[in-house]
Design an enzyme around this catalytic site. Structure first.
Site: not given
Length: 895
Positions: A163, A300, A302, A335, A357
């Site tokens: 990203e 992150m 994922n 996350e 976000e």
């Protein structure tokens, strides 16, 4: 999470350039999506095979992409960066068995590869297969290597970070969020190492040459930036949460330090399964820890394979603090929220990044409050709002829903407007419609858009349907235009046991006092001090009135859920100040935030904030004193070049903070609350920075005694005490810390020591830290962090050094971060000449469309210079008057 741009060098069999005309993005609507690639072809599935060569920092790749041609075309264009193509072939209906070999043209500026056919392809389904070679980087983007050393020796691990736009470095692909597809990944890796991806391993085949082929299960339909691959000397621990296996993966020997993260992930996953009303859809959820760091993100999301740097995943028993524990939980909660809001349902284009976000930040805060009420983190919502408003009040701000065209602009979208303002606006809207209605709207949104892409209006539509309130108009005001509303309390008049407020809406700005204010529909909550009955209203058309029972002073933005500043008339300010101790902690913090910010722009006396500090009792909520410590530190920095006035201010600041530290002590007490533990470290750090001789001496004593008396430097104080010692280090002490860093075998501790070496106030030692950053010694991902840390104390020195060594420094940051890294170094400068330097750097090295961060740095420098010139004299005069009054009081008592 956060992210970047790409430096594009792509090798191909053909050398011609082919440019794809970009379609312009627009502000989010329900019917239009933005793409940079042509829309005539759409991927369906990627069958990907990779063979990483860690020692040479290269990898071999093969991919067969199942795609649909939506209209006849002689070209297929996708994204590719740093990819050398060896071959390509197209198969499908109407294509002869041997397939079609296209010509390949690469455009490095557009970051695309175009496959050109001799005749147009008919609509239908095809498979485009290609062999290629790619690069493994040393910074956290694309497929990259992290080198570290532990007790087993030197290690190299591989991870991916895609990203916003770096999957194209790993696999030629439609690397845009609204081109979702499924993925099959197979990797050939060393037999002794663990490979990990989004899905569980379904087959492992030993190849007899020290390698094995690992095949992972097919992923759900998802965006390219969520694909993950990791490889290294790892170990894994697991727990079960319903049908999901929750895991943590870390370097061998350290996974026990992730036990709290593992248990937290299990608890958060259970909570989110209930909140969203849609169970987590993958069979496993791993959190993979990595040594090192990035300057622009910590973790992150994922899908099924969260990537997290060790400093926000592991709790090393030699240095972990209560704040570290809270941070580990908060990052995991953020996350994991993305697994639904971002992964299952994804924004169509980066214009709506805040949907990912802002929501994840808000839900992480809500979940932390619910699962760990003992941390009292509800008060922290005010700090979130303050972070957003600091950025939102300068000329270079932007709307929450923003206009994004380029990769670099998408990278710069990961800022406090997207995160903190997005979070604050969601909190305000939830307060407006009610928590249950908000949750019901979110559930409707997730169910309606699972595995798809959305824009902001898709969320507003579902919340409005669930709440039965006109949410969209208010949401548009706060997300489609920039800036901070300001509610002026024009009058508060009591007649017949009813207080009537007359309110006027303006705009709070730090650098445009004559700006014509924008208009917002502002949900306002007001409450008489001492009352338990808040009154709600929406202020529209710039003005309104509110009536409250009784004649007590009224606090506007009670509970602090509103995203606006409140400016009271002088008599109202005085009345509220006199009842300050009767306010809830969250309202004390909110009032102090408004008073501080309004004082620095001269809308009320800056000394009003200091009056509130004096009114704060020593036993106030720990987070109130933590905030006070931070703001007094900020004021101290404004006095940087005036030793006489700084000494007077420091005497006042130390006089306020030292009694609070004396009350809680240096050593933790049995059963101590988490906020108290956090405050202890905050106060020691703040008083050390203010030059408190007692604190500095105590820190040095504990540091010197640590080798013979472990109790002198407990884990909860180690980093804080070393921070004070490093900040005031002489050359001998600095060398002692340097020697410790060089021999340290725990990467997490080692990284921390190199950061401490960069925190010194001594200019000569700061220069030594900068010189050290250019060597291989700190590690590839620590060097940029060292320069950034130096900039906290010496912004002008750090900026000049980085620019002078730009060729080397560029190699220390990921390729998308250069437009941000250098300007940020200068942000804390008080030298007007730095404005010209930042702009000269931007003109020479940053394309015009990507200069938002540099212009924001300029705006902040000009603001700081203005504060020093216009506001500090007011503070100094207040200090002088207070000093004279204090001396008179002493004389009177002496008589």
């Amino acid at each position: 999470m956060h992210r970047y741009l790409v430096s594009a060098i792509a090798l191909a069999l053909a050398s011609a350039s082919f440019t794809v005309a970009a379609q312009p993005p627009s502000v989010s609507t329900a019917v239009q999506t933005t793409t940079q690639l042509p829309r005539n072809v759409r991927p369906v599935h990627y069958a990907l095979e990779v063979v990483p060569h860690a020692s040479s920092l290269t990898f071999d790749g093969k991919v067969a992409i199942t795609l649909d041609v939506l209209e006849p075309t002689a070209t297929i264009t996708l994204n590719a960066v740093d990819i050398a193509f060896a071959s390509a072939r197209l198969a499908g209906a109407g294509v002869e068995a041997s397939g079609i070999v296209p010509r390949i043209l690469v455009d490095t500026q557009e970051q695309t590869a175009t496959f050109i056919f001799d005749a147009p392809l008919a609509t239908g389904r095809y498979v485009l297969a290609m062999d290629y070679r790619g690069k493994i980087g040393t910074q956290a983007n694309g497929l990259f290597a992290i080198d570290y050393e532990n007790r087993a020796g030197k290690q190299r691990a591989l991870y991916t970070q895609f990203e916003n736009s770096d999957a194209r470095k790993f696999v030629p692909s439609w690397d845009e969020p609204n081109h979702k597809a499924t993925f099959d990944l197979t990797a050939t890796v060393p037999s002794a190492q663990m490979a990990v991806s989004n899905m569980p391993v379904t087959q492992t085949t030993e190849l007899g040459d020290g390698t094995k082929r690992v095949r992972f299960a097919q992923s759900p339909r998802m965006s390219t930036y969520l694909l993950f691959f990791g490889l290294g000397d790892f170990e894994r621990a697991t727990l079960q949460a319903g049908d999901t296996e929750v895991g943590v993966i870390a370097q061998t020997g350290s996974v026990a330090q992730a036990q709290f993260a593992l248990e937290s992930s299990r608890d958060v996953l259970r909570e989110y399964n209930d909140y969203f009303g849609v169970p987590y859809p993958l069979p496993k959820l791993d959190n993979i820890g990595s040594p090192g760091r990035s300057q622009f993100f910590g973790a992150m999301e994922n899908w099924g394979a969260i990537y997290t740097f060790e400093y926000v995943l592991l709790l090393d028993p030699t240095i972990a603090t209560q704040a570290d524990r809270e941070n580990v939980f908060s990052v995991a909660a953020h996350e994991i929220a993305h697994q639904w809001f971002g992964d299952l349902v994804t924004m169509s284009w980066w214009d709506d990044l805040w949907l990912n976000e802002g929501f994840a930040s808000w839900l992480a805060g809500r979940t932390t409050e619910k699962l760990h009420p003992e941390w009292n983190t509800a008060v922290a919502a005010v700090d979130v709002r303050e972070r957003a408003m600091r950025r939102d009040a300068v000329v270079t701000t932007h709307p929450v829903v923003q206009h994004v065209e380029t990769v670099d602009q998408a990278s710069q979208a990961f800022d406090s407007i997207t995160y903190s303002k997005g979070e604050a606006v969601i909190r305000m809207l939830e307060g407006y419609v009610g928590a249950e209605a908000w949750r019901d709207g979110v559930r409707r949104y997730i169910k309606a858009n699972a595995y798809g892409n959305t824009v902001s209006d898709d969320l507003w539509r579902e919340v409005e349907a669930a709440a039965g309130k006109p949410v969209t108009a208010i949401a548009h005001d706060f997300t489609l235009q920039p800036g901070v509303p300001m509610i002026r309390v024009e009058s508060a008049r009591c007649e017949g046991d009813t207080t009537t407020l007359v309110l006027k809406q303006g705009e709070f700005t730090k650098d445009r006092p004559d700006k014509v204010p924008l208009r917002w529909r502002v949900p306002v909550i007001a409450q008489a001090i001492g009352s338990d009955s808040p009154v709600r209203a929406v202020i529209s058309e710039g003005e309104g009135t509110m009536s409250l029972p009784g004649c007590a002073p009224v606090l506007v933005n009670a509970g602090q859920s509103g995203y606006y500043r409140t400016l009271y008339a002088p008599e109202q300010r005085a009345a509220i100040r006199d009842r300050f101790t009767q306010l809830r902690a969250v309202d004390q913090l909110g009032l102090m935030g408004d008073t501080w910010s309004l004082g620095l722009v001269e809308l009320q006396p800056a000394s009003d904030y200091l009056d509130l500090v004096r009114a704060t009792p020593v036993d106030a909520d720990p987070q109130i004193w933590g905030s006070v410590a931070g703001r007094l530190g900020e004021l101290d920095d404004f006095y940087r070049d005036d030793a006489t006035q700084q000494a007077a201010f420091r005497a006042f600041a130390i006089g306020q903070l030292a009694p609070v530290l004396a009350r809680i002590g240096w050593d933790a007490r049995p059963g101590e609350a988490g906020p108290v533990a956090n405050l202890r470290n905050t106060l020691i750090t703040a008083l050390g920075a203010l030059g408190d001789a007692d604190v500095i001496a105590q820190a040095r004593r504990r540091h010197a005694a640590a080798d013979r008396d472990p109790a002198a430097l407990p884990a909860a104080l180690r980093t804080t005490v070393l921070g004070v010692v490093a900040q005031h280090a002489d050359a001998a002490t600095w060398e002692q810390l340097h020697a410790q860093a060089k021999v340290e075998k725990t990467p997490l501790v080692k990284d921390n020591l190199y950061a401490l070496l960069s925190s010194t106030r001594d200019v000569a030692l700061a220069r030594r830290a900068l010189a050290l950053s250019l060597t291989d010694e700190p590690g590839a991902t620590n060097s940029a962090a060292m320069i950034r840390t130096v900039s906290n104390q010496h912004p002008d020195l750090a900026f000049d050094f980085a620019v002078a060594h730009r060729e080397q420094v560029d190699g220390m940051i990921d390729s998308a971060s250069t437009s941000r890294f250098y300007p940020i170094l200068a942000t804390n400068s008080l030298d007007p000449a730095m404005v010209g330097k930042v702009r000269a750097y931007a003109q020479a090295h940053i394309v015009e469309s990507s200069r938002r961060v540099s212009e924001t740095a300029v705006a902040n420098i000009l603001y700081r210079v203005g504060v020093r010139e216009r506001v500090l004299p007011v503070v100094s005069a207040w200090l002088s008057r207070r000093g004279s009054a204090a001396r008179g009081d002493i004389a009177e008592r002496a008589r």
